[in-house]
Design a protein around this motif. Structure first.
Motif, mmCIF file in Angstrom:
data_model
loop_
_atom_site.group_PDB
_atom_site.id
_atom_site.type_symbol
_atom_site.label_atom_id
_atom_site.label_comp_id
_atom_site.label_asym_id
_atom_site.label_seq_id
_atom_site.Cartn_x
_atom_site.Cartn_y
_atom_site.Cartn_z
ATOM 1 N N ALA A 1 -2.787 3.281 2.462
ATOM 2 C CA ALA A 1 -4.139 2.955 2.326
ATOM 3 C C ALA A 1 -3.573 1.713 1.345
ATOM 4 O O ALA A 1 -2.129 1.095 0.637
ATOM 5 N N LYS B 1 -8.614 1.025 -0.835
ATOM 6 C CA LYS B 1 -7.741 2.081 -0.793
ATOM 7 C C LYS B 1 -8.485 2.707 1.035
ATOM 8 O O LYS B 1 -8.011 4.175 0.690
ATOM 9 N N GLY C 1 0.710 -1.650 -0.398
ATOM 10 C CA GLY C 1 -0.122 -0.103 -0.196
ATOM 11 C C GLY C 1 0.788 1.126 -0.047
ATOM 12 O O GLY C 1 1.870 1.401 0.249
ATOM 13 N N ARG D 1 -7.174 2.924 4.535
ATOM 14 C CA ARG D 1 -6.507 3.666 5.330
ATOM 15 C C ARG D 1 -6.408 3.608 6.339
ATOM 16 O O ARG D 1 -7.230 3.646 7.655
#
Length: 116
Positions: A85, A90, A73, A92
């Motif tokens: 993320a 996506k 990520g 976080r």
């Protein structure tokens, strides 16, 4: 000119069940990028090094997809807190607490890590 890779004797260690487990050479960690390591019980940990030299260890499994991808990520900060993320959806995750910044009901495991 060819530059030789930096070498160090420092190892990354992770606290696991009261013992320190040696995982890899510190030189394998690059600020802003993650590295996955396999734990003895089959789980994976995602290791991160920030530009200030702080290390973080979180569960590598993305709880939203089930895939072991958090080490891949993108890292950043939100209100001064470091996060990664997920490369898939996506979401976080706070690197210090494991708390999902996008869904308060979700958290990943965190691990104490050190170099010595």
């Amino acid at each position: 000119m060819t530059l030789a890779p930096e070498t160090t004797n420092l190892k990354v260690h992770l606290s696991l069940e009261g013992d320190w487990l040696s995982l890899c050479d510190l030189s394998l960690l690059t600020p802003g990028r993650g590295v996955a390591a396999l734990l003895p019980d089959g789980r994976q940990v995602a290791l991160f090094l920030d530009r200030a030299g702080r290390m973080y260890g979180i569960d590598n499994r993305d709880p939203f997809s089930g895939a072991a991808v958090l080490s891949r990520g993108l890292t950043g900060t939100h209100q001064g807190r470091p996060f990664v993320a997920s490369p898939l959806l996506k979401q976080r995750f706070d690197l210090e607490t494991g708390q999902c910044l996008d869904d308060e009901s979700v958290r990943v495991a965190t691990y104490e890590v050190r170099a010595s």
